[in-house]
Design a protein around this motif. Structure first.
Motif, PDB file in Angstrom:
ATOM      1  N   LYS A  55      17.882  15.913  51.420  1.00 56.24           N
ATOM      2  CA  LYS A  55      17.470  17.271  51.772  1.00 56.24           C
ATOM      3  C   LYS A  55      16.006  17.235  52.165  1.00 56.24           C
ATOM      4  O   LYS A  55      15.184  16.680  51.451  1.00 56.24           O
ATOM      5  CB  LYS A  55      17.651  18.225  50.592  1.00 56.24           C
ATOM      6  CG  LYS A  55      17.234  19.652  50.915  1.00 56.24           C
ATOM      7  CD  LYS A  55      17.422  20.558  49.724  1.00 56.24           C
ATOM      8  CE  LYS A  55      17.150  22.008  50.007  1.00 56.24           C
ATOM      9  NZ  LYS A  55      16.065  22.337  50.844  1.00 56.24           N
ATOM     10  N   VAL A  56      15.701  17.808  53.306  1.00 54.09           N
ATOM     11  CA  VAL A  56      14.328  17.934  53.766  1.00 54.09           C
ATOM     12  C   VAL A  56      13.975  19.409  53.703  1.00 54.09           C
ATOM     13  O   VAL A  56      14.607  20.234  54.364  1.00 54.09           O
ATOM     14  CB  VAL A  56      14.157  17.394  55.205  1.00 54.09           C
ATOM     15  CG1 VAL A  56      12.729  17.554  55.667  1.00 54.09           C
ATOM     16  CG2 VAL A  56      14.609  15.944  55.285  1.00 54.09           C
ATOM     17  N   ASN A  57      12.988  19.748  52.886  1.00 52.76           N
ATOM     18  CA  ASN A  57      12.573  21.146  52.750  1.00 52.76           C
ATOM     19  C   ASN A  57      11.869  21.619  54.007  1.00 52.76           C
ATOM     20  O   ASN A  57      11.406  20.819  54.820  1.00 52.76           O
ATOM     21  CB  ASN A  57      11.654  21.312  51.544  1.00 52.76           C
ATOM     22  CG  ASN A  57      12.385  21.112  50.232  1.00 52.76           C
ATOM     23  OD1 ASN A  57      13.606  21.043  50.188  1.00 52.76           O
ATOM     24  ND2 ASN A  57      11.635  21.017  49.156  1.00 52.76           N
ATOM     25  N   ASP A  58      11.774  22.930  54.152  1.00 50.52           N
ATOM     26  CA  ASP A  58      11.080  23.515  55.301  1.00 50.52           C
ATOM     27  C   ASP A  58       9.624  23.069  55.326  1.00 50.52           C
ATOM     28  O   ASP A  58       8.999  22.869  54.289  1.00 50.52           O
ATOM     29  CB  ASP A  58      11.131  25.040  55.245  1.00 50.52           C
ATOM     30  CG  ASP A  58      12.546  25.563  55.456  1.00 50.52           C
ATOM     31  OD1 ASP A  58      13.339  24.852  56.099  1.00 50.52           O
ATOM     32  OD2 ASP A  58      12.844  26.658  54.972  1.00 50.52           O
ATOM     33  N   THR A  70       5.369  18.700  52.555  1.00 52.17           N
ATOM     34  CA  THR A  70       6.762  18.544  52.932  1.00 52.17           C
ATOM     35  C   THR A  70       7.443  17.744  51.840  1.00 52.17           C
ATOM     36  O   THR A  70       6.915  16.733  51.390  1.00 52.17           O
ATOM     37  CB  THR A  70       6.884  17.791  54.276  1.00 52.17           C
ATOM     38  OG1 THR A  70       6.187  18.537  55.265  1.00 52.17           O
ATOM     39  CG2 THR A  70       8.319  17.629  54.681  1.00 52.17           C
ATOM     40  N   SER A  71       8.599  18.214  51.411  1.00 52.87           N
ATOM     41  CA  SER A  71       9.330  17.523  50.343  1.00 52.87           C
ATOM     42  C   SER A  71      10.649  17.006  50.866  1.00 52.87           C
ATOM     43  O   SER A  71      11.343  17.678  51.626  1.00 52.87           O
ATOM     44  CB  SER A  71       9.599  18.471  49.172  1.00 52.87           C
ATOM     45  OG  SER A  71       8.400  18.912  48.609  1.00 52.87           O
ATOM     46  N   ILE A  72      10.987  15.791  50.443  1.00 48.00           N
ATOM     47  CA  ILE A  72      12.270  15.179  50.782  1.00 48.00           C
ATOM     48  C   ILE A  72      12.928  14.793  49.470  1.00 48.00           C
ATOM     49  O   ILE A  72      12.297  14.185  48.602  1.00 48.00           O
ATOM     50  CB  ILE A  72      12.085  13.941  51.671  1.00 48.00           C
ATOM     51  CG1 ILE A  72      11.441  14.341  52.987  1.00 48.00           C
ATOM     52  CG2 ILE A  72      13.409  13.245  51.905  1.00 48.00           C
ATOM     53  CD1 ILE A  72      11.113  13.181  53.874  1.00 48.00           C
ATOM     54  N   THR A  73      14.191  15.134  49.323  1.00 49.21           N
ATOM     55  CA  THR A  73      14.938  14.807  48.122  1.00 49.21           C
ATOM     56  C   THR A  73      16.098  13.900  48.502  1.00 49.21           C
ATOM     57  O   THR A  73      16.858  14.213  49.428  1.00 49.21           O
ATOM     58  CB  THR A  73      15.485  16.092  47.458  1.00 49.21           C
ATOM     59  OG1 THR A  73      14.399  16.969  47.206  1.00 49.21           O
ATOM     60  CG2 THR A  73      16.206  15.773  46.169  1.00 49.21           C
ATOM     61  N   LEU A  74      16.238  12.792  47.828  1.00 51.24           N
ATOM     62  CA  LEU A  74      17.345  11.876  48.040  1.00 51.24           C
ATOM     63  C   LEU A  74      18.149  11.824  46.756  1.00 51.24           C
ATOM     64  O   LEU A  74      17.642  11.409  45.705  1.00 51.24           O
ATOM     65  CB  LEU A  74      16.836  10.481  48.426  1.00 51.24           C
ATOM     66  CG  LEU A  74      17.876   9.423  48.746  1.00 51.24           C
ATOM     67  CD1 LEU A  74      18.744   9.870  49.923  1.00 51.24           C
ATOM     68  CD2 LEU A  74      17.199   8.105  49.090  1.00 51.24           C
TER      69      LEU A  74
END
Length: 133
Positions: A55-58, A70-74
């Motif tokens: 998921k890549v946040n806005d 910017t946040s990226i969740t794996l």
């Protein structure tokens, strides 16, 4: 204002995020698309489809100069590879993010951008964390 041709004048928008991160000289490529995609204008190697596992946040966009985050969740990291992840020097790794747009048949629209991808972030990982549920 930038005009993105594939979505100009339509309310039917299908897109995926493309992520390239280089850690210790090794490059990893991920996409939220449902299948692996090679975009030779960006990279000769394919972006691995991880779908909903990433998921890549806005991204915040301000007119004034401010620090953006910017946040990226794996999700779903295999427990057997957790030690490997902890051993990597992720902090300071170079990361680039793109958006790609798809037609109603699910094909990447390659007109516009670089091979159809529109870069919206390029920088370095400043922090990372691992959570367990």
């Amino acid at each position: 204002m930038n005009v993105i041709t594939p979505v100009d004048g339509t309310n039917n928008i299908r897109y995926a995020d493309f992520v390239r991160i280089t850690v210790n000289g090794t490059t990893y490529r991920f996409t939220t698309a449902p299948n692996d995609i090679t975009v030779s204008a960006i990279d000769p190697s394919p972006f691995s489809a991880v779908g909903l596992l990433i998921k890549v946040n806005d991204v915040q966009r301000d007119i004034k100069s401010t620090a953006n985050q910017t946040s990226i969740t794996l999700n779903g990291v295999d427990p057997n590879t957790l030690a490997w992840v902890l051993d990597q020097q992720i902090k300071g790794a170079q990361i680039t993010l793109w958006k790609g747009f798809f037609d109603t048949d699910g094909n990447l629209i390659t007109t516009g951008g670089s091979g159809g991808l529109y870069q919206y972030f390029h920088g370095f990982v400043s922090t990372f964390s691992i959570g367990e549920q």
